[in-house]
Design a protein around this motif. Structure first.
Motif, mmCIF file in Angstrom:
data_model
loop_
_atom_site.group_PDB
_atom_site.id
_atom_site.type_symbol
_atom_site.label_atom_id
_atom_site.label_comp_id
_atom_site.label_asym_id
_atom_site.label_seq_id
_atom_site.Cartn_x
_atom_site.Cartn_y
_atom_site.Cartn_z
ATOM 1 N N GLU A 148 0.834 -1.205 0.000
ATOM 2 C CA GLU A 148 0.000 0.000 0.000
ATOM 3 C C GLU A 148 0.871 1.258 0.000
ATOM 4 O OE1 GLU A 148 -3.927 -1.543 2.444
ATOM 5 O OE2 GLU A 148 -2.139 -0.879 3.532
ATOM 6 N N LYS A 149 1.914 1.221 0.804
ATOM 7 C CA LYS A 149 2.815 2.375 0.892
ATOM 8 C C LYS A 149 3.495 2.628 -0.460
ATOM 9 C CE LYS A 149 5.824 1.842 4.042
ATOM 10 N NZ LYS A 149 6.834 1.784 5.087
ATOM 11 N N LYS A 150 3.942 1.553 -1.110
ATOM 12 C CA LYS A 150 4.609 1.679 -2.395
ATOM 13 C C LYS A 150 3.655 2.250 -3.447
ATOM 14 C CE LYS A 150 7.426 -1.596 -3.257
ATOM 15 N NZ LYS A 150 8.007 -2.914 -3.564
ATOM 16 N N VAL A 151 2.432 1.703 -3.517
ATOM 17 C CA VAL A 151 1.444 2.170 -4.490
ATOM 18 C C VAL A 151 1.066 3.627 -4.191
ATOM 19 C CG1 VAL A 151 -0.924 1.857 -5.314
ATOM 20 C CG2 VAL A 151 0.543 -0.124 -4.974
ATOM 21 N N PHE A 152 0.844 3.945 -2.925
ATOM 22 C CA PHE A 152 0.438 5.288 -2.520
ATOM 23 C C PHE A 152 1.503 6.321 -2.876
ATOM 24 C CE2 PHE A 152 -0.423 8.725 0.478
ATOM 25 C CZ PHE A 152 -1.804 8.833 0.390
ATOM 26 N N THR A 153 2.763 6.032 -2.563
ATOM 27 C CA THR A 153 3.834 6.999 -2.848
ATOM 28 C C THR A 153 4.121 7.103 -4.342
ATOM 29 O OG1 THR A 153 5.502 5.323 -2.374
ATOM 30 C CG2 THR A 153 4.955 6.851 -0.598
ATOM 31 N N LEU A 154 4.011 5.998 -5.076
ATOM 32 C CA LEU A 154 4.196 6.083 -6.522
ATOM 33 C C LEU A 154 3.109 6.948 -7.158
ATOM 34 C CD1 LEU A 154 5.186 2.440 -7.540
ATOM 35 C CD2 LEU A 154 6.548 4.501 -7.887
ATOM 36 N N PRO B 115 0.567 6.966 -13.058
ATOM 37 C CA PRO B 115 -0.826 6.532 -13.229
ATOM 38 C C PRO B 115 -1.046 5.131 -12.657
ATOM 39 C CG PRO B 115 0.091 7.314 -15.314
ATOM 40 C CD PRO B 115 1.211 7.255 -14.326
ATOM 41 N N LEU B 116 -2.286 4.887 -12.224
ATOM 42 C CA LEU B 116 -2.600 3.608 -11.586
ATOM 43 C C LEU B 116 -2.366 2.417 -12.513
ATOM 44 C CD1 LEU B 116 -5.784 4.579 -9.563
ATOM 45 C CD2 LEU B 116 -3.488 4.135 -8.693
ATOM 46 N N ASP B 117 -2.718 2.536 -13.794
ATOM 47 C CA ASP B 117 -2.503 1.403 -14.702
ATOM 48 C C ASP B 117 -1.014 1.096 -14.869
ATOM 49 O OD1 ASP B 117 -2.250 3.818 -16.085
ATOM 50 O OD2 ASP B 117 -2.791 2.917 -18.005
ATOM 51 N N ALA B 118 -0.170 2.131 -14.850
ATOM 52 C CA ALA B 118 1.274 1.915 -14.939
ATOM 53 C C ALA B 118 1.796 1.234 -13.674
ATOM 54 C CB ALA B 118 1.995 3.238 -15.164
ATOM 55 N N PHE C 170 0.468 -6.611 -10.601
ATOM 56 C CA PHE C 170 -0.772 -7.007 -9.932
ATOM 57 C C PHE C 170 -1.662 -7.760 -10.919
ATOM 58 C CE2 PHE C 170 -0.174 -2.964 -7.279
ATOM 59 C CZ PHE C 170 0.557 -3.646 -6.320
ATOM 60 N N SER C 171 -2.258 -8.854 -10.444
ATOM 61 C CA SER C 171 -3.128 -9.639 -11.321
ATOM 62 C C SER C 171 -4.600 -9.474 -10.955
ATOM 63 C CB SER C 171 -2.732 -11.119 -11.262
ATOM 64 O OG SER C 171 -2.821 -11.582 -9.925
ATOM 65 N N ASN C 172 -4.892 -8.810 -9.831
ATOM 66 C CA ASN C 172 -6.293 -8.616 -9.452
ATOM 67 C C ASN C 172 -6.961 -7.645 -10.426
ATOM 68 O OD1 ASN C 172 -4.727 -6.521 -8.449
ATOM 69 N ND2 ASN C 172 -6.018 -6.175 -6.675
ATOM 70 N N ARG C 173 -8.274 -7.739 -10.535
ATOM 71 C CA ARG C 173 -9.021 -6.992 -11.549
ATOM 72 C C ARG C 173 -8.903 -5.472 -11.384
ATOM 73 N NH1 ARG C 173 -15.321 -7.779 -12.330
ATOM 74 N NH2 ARG C 173 -15.360 -5.669 -11.554
ATOM 75 N N SER C 174 -8.956 -4.998 -10.160
ATOM 76 C CA SER C 174 -8.897 -3.549 -9.948
ATOM 77 C C SER C 174 -7.463 -3.031 -9.856
ATOM 78 C CB SER C 174 -9.681 -3.167 -8.700
ATOM 79 O OG SER C 174 -9.195 -3.868 -7.583
ATOM 80 N N GLY C 175 -6.489 -3.894 -9.779
ATOM 81 C CA GLY C 175 -5.082 -3.498 -9.799
ATOM 82 C C GLY C 175 -4.692 -2.582 -8.653
ATOM 83 N N ALA C 176 -3.929 -1.554 -8.977
ATOM 84 C CA ALA C 176 -3.392 -0.630 -7.971
ATOM 85 C C ALA C 176 -4.487 0.188 -7.314
ATOM 86 C CB ALA C 176 -2.363 0.286 -8.619
ATOM 87 N N LYS C 177 -5.618 0.368 -7.990
ATOM 88 C CA LYS C 177 -6.710 1.173 -7.428
ATOM 89 C C LYS C 177 -7.194 0.573 -6.111
ATOM 90 C CE LYS C 177 -10.948 3.510 -8.459
ATOM 91 N NZ LYS C 177 -10.632 4.851 -8.101
ATOM 92 N N ALA C 178 -7.253 -0.740 -6.006
ATOM 93 C CA ALA C 178 -7.689 -1.381 -4.768
ATOM 94 C C ALA C 178 -6.747 -1.017 -3.614
ATOM 95 C CB ALA C 178 -7.739 -2.897 -4.945
ATOM 96 N N TYR C 179 -5.464 -0.964 -3.898
ATOM 97 C CA TYR C 179 -4.499 -0.614 -2.853
ATOM 98 C C TYR C 179 -4.633 0.863 -2.462
ATOM 99 C CZ TYR C 179 -2.315 -5.142 -3.489
ATOM 100 O OH TYR C 179 -2.081 -6.496 -3.543
ATOM 101 N N ILE C 180 -4.919 1.721 -3.430
ATOM 102 C CA ILE C 180 -5.117 3.148 -3.140
ATOM 103 C C ILE C 180 -6.341 3.339 -2.255
ATOM 104 C CG2 ILE C 180 -5.833 5.357 -4.191
ATOM 105 C CD1 ILE C 180 -2.897 4.964 -4.465
ATOM 106 N N VAL C 181 -7.445 2.656 -2.584
ATOM 107 C CA VAL C 181 -8.677 2.770 -1.800
ATOM 108 C C VAL C 181 -8.422 2.306 -0.371
ATOM 109 C CG1 VAL C 181 -11.026 1.871 -1.554
ATOM 110 C CG2 VAL C 181 -10.209 2.622 -3.789
#
Length: 155
Positions: free
Chosen positions: A99-105, A112-115, A122-133
């Motif tokens: 979460e920290k890595k995704v948030f700071t990136l 961008p979240l897709d990048a 990440f292989s989950n459907r929502s990708g990095a967005k789930a970690y941001i939420v």
């Protein structure tokens, strides 16, 4: 007269441009060379007058000694450093490593979240967005607790 080759080129260009613009005002009552001399003289006088009102050029070593007006004052720098430490501590306390890595990136480096999803694989459907939420929810809770602690300490 100009004292500098580049300024002399600029002055000559201004003289010829003025002569070209006023070509229709040449009445033929004098030689062309006299007419050009008259334009040259008036442009040179105008140049000298303008140069006398300009500030003297400053050497580079003098500029390096001047304080940077855009730089933060020492108290602002200390305050910013303290705030940064507090934010890092809050991130370390509230978020797990992913979460920290995704948030700071995303918020710190504007990735961008897709990048981020592709970058971290990440292989989950929502990708990095789930970690941001998740990170935002955890940080919201941590900030509320921190403010509540601050209010009890102030009381």
């Amino acid at each position: 007269m100009a004292g500098d080759r580049e300024e002399a080129y600029d002055l000559a260009q201004a003289i010829f441009a003025k002569a070209y613009r006023h070509l229709d005002s040449f009445r033929g009552q004098s030689k062309v060379s006299t007419w050009l001399y008259s334009i040259t003289r008036s442009e040179c006088m105008r140049y000298l007058k303008a140069r006398s009102t300009r500030p003297a050029p400053v050497e580079a070593d003098h500029l390096e000694q001047l304080p940077d007006a855009g730089a933060a004052s020492p108290d602002q720098a200390l305050e910013r450093e303290g705030s940064a430490r507090m934010v890092h501590a809050l991130l370390d306390q509230a978020l797990d490593e992913t979460e920290k890595k995704v948030f700071t990136l995303h918020y710190g480096d504007d990735v961008p979240l897709d990048a981020i999803t592709r970058l971290l694989g990440f292989s989950n459907r929502s990708g990095a967005k789930a970690y941001i939420v998740s990170a935002r929810r955890k940080l919201d809770r941590a900030v509320r607790l921190w403010k509540a602690r601050e209010r009890t300490l102030d009381a």
